[in-house]
Structures are given as structure tokens and as C-alpha cells.
Scaffold this active site. Structure first.
Site, PDB file in Angstrom:
ATOM      1  CE  LYS A  44      -0.331 -22.611  10.703  1.00  0.00           C
ATOM      2  NZ  LYS A  44       0.432 -21.707  11.549  1.00  0.00           N
TER       3      LYS A  44
ATOM      4  CD  GLU B  62       6.634 -21.842  19.079  1.00  0.00           C
ATOM      5  OE1 GLU B  62       6.648 -20.618  19.308  1.00  0.00           O
ATOM      6  OE2 GLU B  62       5.925 -22.356  18.208  1.00  0.00           O
TER       7      GLU B  62
ATOM      8  CG  ASP C 228      -0.232 -21.399  15.575  1.00  0.00           C
ATOM      9  OD1 ASP C 228      -0.279 -20.761  14.509  1.00  0.00           O
ATOM     10  OD2 ASP C 228       0.766 -21.403  16.324  1.00  0.00           O
TER      11      ASP C 228
ATOM     12  CG  HIS D  23       7.237 -23.057   8.057  1.00  0.00           C
ATOM     13  ND1 HIS D  23       6.117 -22.845   8.803  1.00  0.00           N
ATOM     14  CD2 HIS D  23       8.254 -23.125   8.949  1.00  0.00           C
ATOM     15  CE1 HIS D  23       6.445 -22.781  10.085  1.00  0.00           C
ATOM     16  NE2 HIS D  23       7.736 -22.948  10.211  1.00  0.00           N
TER      17      HIS D  23
ATOM     18  CE  LYS E  17      10.440 -26.056  10.782  1.00  0.00           C
ATOM     19  NZ  LYS E  17      11.237 -25.051  11.455  1.00  0.00           N
TER      20      LYS E  17
ATOM     21  CE  LYS F  49       2.736 -19.733  19.790  1.00  0.00           C
ATOM     22  NZ  LYS F  49       3.801 -19.717  18.788  1.00  0.00           N
TER      23      LYS F  49
ATOM     24  CG  HIS G  73       3.384 -26.591  11.269  1.00  0.00           C
ATOM     25  ND1 HIS G  73       3.322 -26.221   9.953  1.00  0.00           N
ATOM     26  CD2 HIS G  73       3.364 -25.434  11.974  1.00  0.00           C
ATOM     27  CE1 HIS G  73       3.271 -24.894   9.875  1.00  0.00           C
ATOM     28  NE2 HIS G  73       3.289 -24.397  11.081  1.00  0.00           N
TER      29      HIS G  73
ATOM     30  NE  ARG H  40      -2.518  -0.408   3.174  1.00  0.00           N
ATOM     31  CZ  ARG H  40      -3.139  -0.860   4.246  1.00  0.00           C
ATOM     32  NH1 ARG H  40      -4.428  -0.798   4.311  1.00  0.00           N
ATOM     33  NH2 ARG H  40      -2.473  -1.380   5.255  1.00  0.00           N
TER      34      ARG H  40
END
Ligand code: BG6
Length: 490
Positions: free
Chosen positions: A144, A212, A231, A174, A178, A336, A236, A44
């Protein structure tokens, strides 16, 4: 590889900055990009080519770079200012791309934008004739999440299919880029000695964990409407499960590979609504300490609604009802703000049938494990029992490292492999729509149950390995979560 023009929608956003442009730069340095590849940023802001190049230069320079290579790479970049909610911008884009000889007519459209805009952008591209493959190919790359549940995924797909057909669509996960993931295929299918063991006769259970230590990192707006199950697990971790569990494909072409993955997803035993609690567990992090620093609870993160019951931890027990896997539990888990960041497939073998060493000092033999660590190490490790040195009859665990464990490797970023495949037109590491749809079918009953239970969620302290209660998914007492490569097996 043919020349092409790589158009990035959302060129000034985070994904372009952190992943796409660095990956394209590194591919350029490695001499892997076609000479006539140009990158057109669509955004933009009213930026000139020069200004965008300067921006990208500062983004790339956040890591060590070779200045001569950067200068060469920047010459590939152009900027087109437009607002993706306006049809007019797409007429302009078409004229811009087709009006200059420097742009190859082979076009890649990369949607590094909010999922809410996927349908609109593909619709406008179709409307102005940019999905039409006359004179060159057209490819659409979708990030995704692909939908929010089965129903929304179906309608997004129908919307994309109005203008692009399946051969033009590249749905990215993704994780498939890997190194260790691709190594799963080589390890399984290039080694004859594993195949006879890879089934319900020898394998006790499989764990797939992604932990994580980070929290929501400024993404609360997205994360709070998604949660850990959508998520990470729907995408994944289920992809990982298919590669670990699938039958050998007829060959390595994209369709044979994806056919086998879909067969796994279709064989997963559906979770009945009334059985959700026995198969799934969710929790949310409360305040705690991560790496010695105090960390706030999820509800105190900026942008998270005070009464949110979104899960930041999810665990799922699945069964694959086929000849190879019937009754072997597959435990999938993600969270997480856990103690460490680690992604790993852990395959636990059964105990030997005879307690041969019962009368010796070897009281209880530890089972064999195969550990496939995706990150932080790119590593496949086998744990076996051997006799300790010395007079006593004692066993100890020995570790056979079957990959680059511990050796510092210049790890490729997943995006490098995937972008190269898009440029090359190879769909093997991208999701076909039926994979996405079957993956939604697996998690949909859990999502439905959780969305109707909105007044309570378990918590776990930030910096821990998650809620103790999640152990209740395990079917036997000797099964335990395996957290890292280093920790001792039970
Ligand atoms: C993304 C999720 O798809 O994957 C993030 O949206 C998650 O929440 C990330 O952190 C993990 O990817 P990686 O490559 O860092 O393991």
C-alpha cells in the site's frame, strides 16, 4: 509448496530490512520455505552476493538469531544490481533469472519501492517478458498505498493489468496477516452463540481504533502527502470493518471471502459532501509529552512544511445500510502521538430493555462489550456484569478472556503469514481490486472536502487521547471512545 525465486525490488530499503528479510528468515527457521527458494535482491547499489549477505546478516542480528540458521538462510540470497528506471536493467534481470539453473522459473516480484514506481516496474517486467507465465508462474506483490484516491487507483490498476492479470496480483494489507484479524473470523463463525447477537437488535455501536504513541518516524515526506485517513483508515481499518460486519461466506476460498467483504463496502452509506463534518473529524498533534518525555508538534517534525494541515488524527462515523447493520454506527479512529499504542475493535451491546435493578444499589448497569485487541495483546475479551460478593446487591464487571490475553505469546509477524500465502498462491488475505476501489469510494468525499479546507485544523497535545471535539461524532451521550483493553468501560 513449489520452489520459486523471490525477487525484491527495493532490496536495500527499510521494508526489506525490517520486515521482508526477517520474515523470510523466520519462515526458513520454521522449515516452511521450499528447499529451492532463492531470494534475489534488486537494487541500485553495486553489491555482490557476498556483500548483500553480510548486510542482511547485520540486519538480522539486530534481534537474537541462531547463527547456524542464519548461515543457511544467507545461502539463499543473491543480489542483482540495476536501476529500476532503466529498461535495460530489466533485460539484464531476465537473462540473469533465466540463465542459471539455480533459479526456479516460478517468480515472485515484490515491490518494496515507492508507489510512484509500481506502474513503471510492472510495465518493464511485461516488456521483457517476465510477466508471461510460460514455463512457470509469475506473481506481483504490491504494497500500500494502492493509489492516492479513487481516480489514481483506477489508473494504477489499469496500468498493472496491461501486463499482469488479477490472478497474478497480490495487494498486501499487512493487517490481514495479524493473528487477531484471522481470529475475528474464527470467533464469529465457529461459535454459534454469537451469531444471533451479531446485529442491529443487540449491538449499540462498533468502534475500531488504531492509536500510536510514535510520530512520523522519519517518514514525513510520505506522511505529509497522505495523512491519517489515507494511511490507516482507507486501508487497514476498513478491512477490519469488513471482517467484523460481513455475512458468513459460502466457504473460506479467496473469492467467497472477498465477495462478502466487497458487499459490506458497497453497503456503506455514502457520505455526502455537505455531511462531511457530521461524519468525519481531523486533527494534528501539537507539542506535548509522551511517556514522560517532551515531544514536538507535527509542524516541528523534520521535513514537515510549516503550514501543513495534514491530519495526524482522523475519525469517521459510518453506517452500513443492510439488514444486519442499518443504523448501527461504526466509529473508526486513528492517530499518531497518542497516549498509548493500541489497536482494538470494541463492540458495545445495548442496555437490557428492563431496568430491573432500579430499586437496588445497582443504579446503572454497564453494557456488555466484546473487545478484540490486535496489539499490544493478541486478545479477545468479553465484559459482562455479575453480582459482587457480599450482602449488597451490587454489580461488577467481570472479564472473560477468550484468547491469549496476558499470556506472552511468540507473536508471529503479519508478514510471515502473508509471504507464505504468496508463495503458496493463496489470495484470501490479499485485496482484490474491487475492495480497494470501494474503499476509496468510502473516503473520497471526505478527502475532497478536507483538501478544499486548507486554512484550519484542530490540534491535540502529543501524548493525549486526541481532540475532545472528536466526541461530537458520537450519536448519543452514553457513547464514548474506548481507548484500551484495561480501562474501565463507562
Ligand atoms: C502502516 C502505516 O501501513 O501501518 C503506518 O503506513 C502505521 O503509518 C503502520 O504506523 C501501523 O502498522 P502496525 O503493524 O505497526 O500496527
Amino acid at each position: 509448496m513449489e520452489d520459486c525465486t523471490f525477487v525484491i525490488f527495493g532490496a536495500t530499503g527499510n521494508l526489506a530490512k525490517i520486515k521482508l528479510l526477517p520474515a523470510l528468515y523466520r519462515l526458513d527457521v520454521a522449515g516452511r520455505l521450499p528447499a529451492g527458494l532463492k531470494v534475489v535482491g534488486f537494487g541500485r547499489r553495486d553489491w555482490s552476493d557476498e556483500f548483500w549477505r553480510e548486510q542482511v546478516h547485520t540486519w538480522l542480528a539486530e534481534k537474537p538469531v541462531d547463527e547456524t540458521a542464519v548461515t543457511r538462510f544467507l545461502q539463499r540470497l543473491h543480489f542483482f544490481a540495476g536501476d529500476l528506471v532503466e529498461e535495460q536493467a530489466f533485460h539484464g534481470l531476465r537473462d540473469y533469472l533465466t540463465g542459471a539453473a539455480q533459479f526456479s522459473p516460478n517468480l515472485i516480484f515484490y515491490m518494496a519501492i515507492s508507489p510512484a514506481d509500481f506502474g513503471r516496474v510492472s510495465g518493464y517486467l511485461g516488456k521483457v517478458g517476465l510477466s508471461n507465465e510460460q514455463g512457470g508462474w509469475r506473481r506481483l506483490v504490491i504494497e500500500k498505498p494502492f493509489g492516492y484516491d479513487l481516480e489514481s487507483a483506477e489508473s494504477l490498476n489499469a496500468r498493472l493489468n496491461r501486463d499482469f492479470d488479477e490472478t497474478q496480483i497480490f495487494r498486501i494489507d499487512h493487517y490481514l496477516g495479524k493473528g487477531t484479524i484471522q481470529n475475528v473470523l474464527v470467533f464469529r463463525f465457529a461459535n454459534l452463540m454469537l451469531e444471533p447477537l451479531w446485529n442491529r437488535n443487540y449491538i449499540d455501536h462498533v468502534q475500531i481504533t488504531h492509536s500510536e504513541s510514535l510520530g512520523t518516524e522519519g517518514r514525513a515526506g510520505y506522511y505529509d502527502t497522505s495523512g491519517a485517513l489515507r494511511d490507516m483508515i482507507q486501508s487497514h481499518l476498513l478491512q477490519l470493518l469488513t471482517l467484523v460486519a460481513m455475512e458468513p461466506p459460502a466457504n473460506l476460498d479467496a473469492e467467497s471471502l472477498r465477495d462478502e467483504k466487497v458487499k459490506v463496502l458497497r453497503s456503506i452509506r455514502p457520505i455526502h459532501q455537505s455531511a462531511v463534518n457530521a461524519h468525519a473529524f481531523r486533527a494534528q498533534y501539537a507539542a506535548g509529552r509522551v511517556d514522560g518525555e517532551s515531544a514536538p508538534g507535527y509542524l516541528d517534525e523534520p521535513g514537515v512544511p510549516a503550514n501543513s494541515v495534514t491530519e495526524t488524527y482522523a475519525a469517521l462515523k459510518l453506517y452500513i445500510d443492510n439488514w444486519r447493520w442499518r443504523n448501527v454506527p461504526f466509529y473508526l479512529r486513528t492517530g499518531k502521538r497518542l497516549e498509548k499504542s493500541n489497536s482494538m475493535v470494541s463492540i458495545r451491546f445495548k442496555h437490557p430493555p428492563q431496568q430491573l435493578f432500579r430499586e437496588t444499589q445497582i443504579d446503572r448497569l454497564k453494557p456488555n462489550w466484546i473487545l478484540m485487541n490486535l496489539q499490544p495483546h493478541d486478545c479477545i475479551r468479553l465484559e459482562m456484569q455479575v453480582k459482587q460478593q457480599g450482602l449488597e446487591m451490587r454489580a461488577e464487571t467481570t472479564r472473560l478472556d477468550a484468547s491469549y490475553c496476558g499470556v506472552t505469546q511468540a507473536q508471529l509477524d503479519a508478514y510471515e503469514a502473508l509471504l507464505l500465502d504468496v508463495i503458496d498462491g493463496d489470495h484470501s488475505l490479499f485485496l482484490r481490486y474491487d475492495e480497494v476501489s470501494w474503499a476509496w469510494r468510502v473516503v473520497d468525499p471526505v478527502l475532497k472536502a478536507w483538501s478544499s479546507e486548507r486554512d484550519f485544523i484542530h490540534t491535540y497535545p502529543a501524548g493525549s487521547w486526541g481532540p475532545k471535539e472528536a466526541e461530537r461524532l458520537m450519536v448519543r451521550q452514553d457513547q464514548r471512545w474506548r481507548n484500551t483493553l484495561e480501562e474501565d468501560a463507562e
